[in-house]
Design a protein around this motif. Structure first.
Motif, PDB file in Angstrom:
ATOM      1  N   HIS A 161       0.853  -1.191   0.000  1.00  0.00           N
ATOM      2  CA  HIS A 161       0.000   0.000   0.000  1.00  0.00           C
ATOM      3  C   HIS A 161       0.887   1.238   0.000  1.00  0.00           C
ATOM      4  N   HIS A 162       1.198   1.763  -1.186  1.00  0.00           N
ATOM      5  CA  HIS A 162       2.079   2.927  -1.225  1.00  0.00           C
ATOM      6  C   HIS A 162       1.505   4.041  -2.096  1.00  0.00           C
ATOM      7  N   ASP A 163       0.207   4.304  -1.899  1.00  0.00           N
ATOM      8  CA  ASP A 163      -0.408   5.459  -2.533  1.00  0.00           C
ATOM      9  C   ASP A 163       0.051   6.716  -1.793  1.00  0.00           C
ATOM     10  N   PRO A 164       0.012   7.888  -2.432  1.00  0.00           N
ATOM     11  CA  PRO A 164       0.520   9.119  -1.803  1.00  0.00           C
ATOM     12  C   PRO A 164      -0.084   9.434  -0.443  1.00  0.00           C
ATOM     13  N   ALA A 165      -1.390   9.204  -0.259  1.00  0.00           N
ATOM     14  CA  ALA A 165      -2.025   9.525   1.023  1.00  0.00           C
ATOM     15  C   ALA A 165      -1.456   8.666   2.148  1.00  0.00           C
ATOM     16  N   THR A 166      -1.290   7.362   1.887  1.00  0.00           N
ATOM     17  CA  THR A 166      -0.748   6.453   2.901  1.00  0.00           C
ATOM     18  C   THR A 166       0.693   6.810   3.220  1.00  0.00           C
ATOM     19  N   VAL A 167       1.485   7.070   2.186  1.00  0.00           N
ATOM     20  CA  VAL A 167       2.894   7.418   2.389  1.00  0.00           C
ATOM     21  C   VAL A 167       3.017   8.713   3.188  1.00  0.00           C
ATOM     22  N   SER A 168       2.230   9.725   2.809  1.00  0.00           N
ATOM     23  CA  SER A 168       2.279  11.002   3.509  1.00  0.00           C
ATOM     24  C   SER A 168       1.931  10.853   4.977  1.00  0.00           C
ATOM     25  N   LEU A 169       0.886  10.082   5.258  1.00  0.00           N
ATOM     26  CA  LEU A 169       0.463   9.887   6.638  1.00  0.00           C
ATOM     27  C   LEU A 169       1.532   9.159   7.449  1.00  0.00           C
ATOM     28  N   ALA A 170       2.107   8.095   6.880  1.00  0.00           N
ATOM     29  CA  ALA A 170       3.151   7.342   7.585  1.00  0.00           C
ATOM     30  C   ALA A 170       4.356   8.222   7.902  1.00  0.00           C
ATOM     31  N   MET A 171       4.743   9.060   6.945  1.00  0.00           N
ATOM     32  CA  MET A 171       5.904   9.923   7.159  1.00  0.00           C
ATOM     33  C   MET A 171       5.619  10.993   8.212  1.00  0.00           C
ATOM     34  N   ARG A 172       4.394  11.514   8.196  1.00  0.00           N
ATOM     35  CA  ARG A 172       4.041  12.560   9.154  1.00  0.00           C
ATOM     36  C   ARG A 172       4.017  12.053  10.590  1.00  0.00           C
ATOM     37  N   VAL A 173       3.710  10.790  10.809  1.00  0.00           N
ATOM     38  CA  VAL A 173       3.630  10.287  12.175  1.00  0.00           C
ATOM     39  C   VAL A 173       4.924   9.627  12.644  1.00  0.00           C
ATOM     40  N   GLY A 174       5.972   9.633  11.802  1.00  0.00           N
ATOM     41  CA  GLY A 174       7.257   9.184  12.330  1.00  0.00           C
ATOM     42  C   GLY A 174       8.092   8.247  11.490  1.00  0.00           C
ATOM     43  N   ALA A 175       7.561   7.715  10.387  1.00  0.00           N
ATOM     44  CA  ALA A 175       8.383   6.860   9.527  1.00  0.00           C
ATOM     45  C   ALA A 175       9.475   7.711   8.881  1.00  0.00           C
ATOM     46  N   ARG A 176      10.633   7.098   8.630  1.00  0.00           N
ATOM     47  CA  ARG A 176      11.750   7.806   7.999  1.00  0.00           C
ATOM     48  C   ARG A 176      11.884   7.480   6.520  1.00  0.00           C
ATOM     49  N   GLY A 177      11.071   6.530   6.065  1.00  0.00           N
ATOM     50  CA  GLY A 177      11.107   6.168   4.664  1.00  0.00           C
ATOM     51  C   GLY A 177       9.957   5.244   4.331  1.00  0.00           C
ATOM     52  N   PHE A 178       9.653   5.125   3.051  1.00  0.00           N
ATOM     53  CA  PHE A 178       8.541   4.278   2.627  1.00  0.00           C
ATOM     54  C   PHE A 178       8.926   3.647   1.291  1.00  0.00           C
ATOM     55  N   VAL A 179       8.862   2.308   1.247  1.00  0.00           N
ATOM     56  CA  VAL A 179       9.275   1.564   0.060  1.00  0.00           C
ATOM     57  C   VAL A 179       8.172   0.604  -0.336  1.00  0.00           C
ATOM     58  N   GLY A 180       7.872   0.516  -1.636  1.00  0.00           N
ATOM     59  CA  GLY A 180       6.901  -0.452  -2.122  1.00  0.00           C
ATOM     60  C   GLY A 180       7.510  -1.846  -2.152  1.00  0.00           C
ATOM     61  N   LYS A 181       6.684  -2.866  -2.011  1.00  0.00           N
ATOM     62  CA  LYS A 181       7.203  -4.237  -2.010  1.00  0.00           C
ATOM     63  C   LYS A 181       7.678  -4.695  -3.384  1.00  0.00           C
ATOM     64  N   GLY A 182       7.461  -3.875  -4.393  1.00  0.00           N
ATOM     65  CA  GLY A 182       7.988  -4.189  -5.714  1.00  0.00           C
ATOM     66  C   GLY A 182       9.416  -3.695  -5.906  1.00  0.00           C
ATOM     67  N   GLU A 183       9.994  -3.081  -4.870  1.00  0.00           N
ATOM     68  CA  GLU A 183      11.347  -2.535  -4.943  1.00  0.00           C
ATOM     69  C   GLU A 183      12.371  -3.658  -5.156  1.00  0.00           C
ATOM     70  N   GLU A 184      13.394  -3.392  -5.965  1.00  0.00           N
ATOM     71  CA  GLU A 184      14.483  -4.352  -6.159  1.00  0.00           C
ATOM     72  C   GLU A 184      15.269  -4.473  -4.857  1.00  0.00           C
ATOM     73  N   MET A 185      15.770  -5.698  -4.570  1.00  0.00           N
ATOM     74  CA  MET A 185      16.466  -5.920  -3.309  1.00  0.00           C
ATOM     75  C   MET A 185      17.709  -5.043  -3.177  1.00  0.00           C
ATOM     76  N   ALA A 186      18.447  -4.869  -4.279  1.00  0.00           N
ATOM     77  CA  ALA A 186      19.654  -4.035  -4.223  1.00  0.00           C
ATOM     78  C   ALA A 186      19.316  -2.604  -3.815  1.00  0.00           C
ATOM     79  N   GLN A 187      18.183  -2.097  -4.319  1.00  0.00           N
ATOM     80  CA  GLN A 187      17.761  -0.752  -3.953  1.00  0.00           C
ATOM     81  C   GLN A 187      17.301  -0.702  -2.508  1.00  0.00           C
ATOM     82  N   LEU A 188      16.605  -1.747  -2.054  1.00  0.00           N
ATOM     83  CA  LEU A 188      16.157  -1.793  -0.666  1.00  0.00           C
ATOM     84  C   LEU A 188      17.343  -1.740   0.286  1.00  0.00           C
ATOM     85  N   VAL A 189      18.404  -2.450  -0.040  1.00  0.00           N
ATOM     86  CA  VAL A 189      19.616  -2.432   0.792  1.00  0.00           C
ATOM     87  C   VAL A 189      20.158  -1.010   0.890  1.00  0.00           C
ATOM     88  N   LYS A 190      20.187  -0.291  -0.243  1.00  0.00           N
ATOM     89  CA  LYS A 190      20.652   1.103  -0.238  1.00  0.00           C
ATOM     90  C   LYS A 190      19.729   1.975   0.610  1.00  0.00           C
TER      91      LYS A 190
END
Length: 221
Positions: free
Chosen positions: A88-117
């Motif tokens: 679930h990485h629509d803009p509204a969800t991402v914005s809300l998560a970041m506003r309440v304290g998350a430092r980053g948001f990644v979709g589960k379709g992200e490549e593993m090499a990028q996730l490590v970075k």
């Protein structure tokens, strides 16, 4: 170099164990906890602290998750950076998560090499969003402003409870009904209901059960 201690929370066994195995093989990564339940995560972080938590945003219906869980974790473990990994990485969800304290948001379709970075970046104290998501969030803000709604929606505003909202929630957690609280503070039932609704919104909960689960997890008096 000091290893980056990583904890994982995901209610899908294949996902969490696959991630754990892959991340453990990376240089300078130490997986200190693998969790399927939010309650187990909070207990585990107390005994095995992590520098970074890779957090699934949406868990099983009976679990505290999403905004409520992020808020609880920020209270209990303020030094642990939270990187959300979610389908679930629509803009509204991402914005809300970041506003309440998350430092980053990644979709589960992200490549593993990028996730490590991404993990290395967030663990170092930076904030991470993909370029595409950054543009999408910017477009959302521009669109809202263009329609004469420059302020973010209330659900996206991180704010402290007012003293009266704190009173209402404290009494509600103590088992009092809305009518009893109204009588106690000599306010109308409508006023108390409004203050309760506002407090729920700020706490990121949408039901009585979520409020009680949040209270248990963070140990609110």
């Amino acid at each position: 170099m000091k290893p980056i201690r990583i904890a994982l929370l995901d209610d899908h066994a294949v996902v969490r164990h696959g991630l754990a195995a892959t991340l453990a093989a990376e240089a300078n990564f130490e997986v200190v906890g693998i969790y399927a339940r939010s309650r187990d995560l909070i207990a585990g972080l107390a005994s095995a602290p992590a520098d970074l938590l890779l957090l699934d945003f949406s868990l099983n219906p009976d679990e505290l998750d999403g905004v409520s869980l992020i808020r609880a974790l920020r209270v209990k473990f303020p030094s642990c950076h939270i990187l959300v990994l979610s389908t679930h990485h629509d803009p509204a969800t991402v914005s809300l998560a970041m506003r309440v304290g998350a430092r980053g948001f990644v979709g589960k379709g992200e490549e593993m090499a990028q996730l490590v970075k991404d993990i290395r970046k967030v663990a170092a104290g930076a904030v991470y969003l993909s370029t595409d998501m950054t543009y999408r969030l910017a477009e959302t803000v521009t669109s809202d402003t263009g329609q004469g709604r420059g302020d973010a929606p209330d659900a996206l505003v991180q704010a402290e409870l007012t003293s009266r909202e704190q009173e209402v929630i404290r009494c509600y957690l103590a088992g009092m009904t809305v009518s009893e609280i109204a009588e106690k503070f000599n306010r109308s039932i409508k006023t108390i209901s409004t203050q309760k609704t506002a407090a729920f919104r700020k706490l990121g909960v949408t039901s009585n059960n979520e409020l009680f689960k949040l209270n248990k997890l963070i140990g609110t008096p």
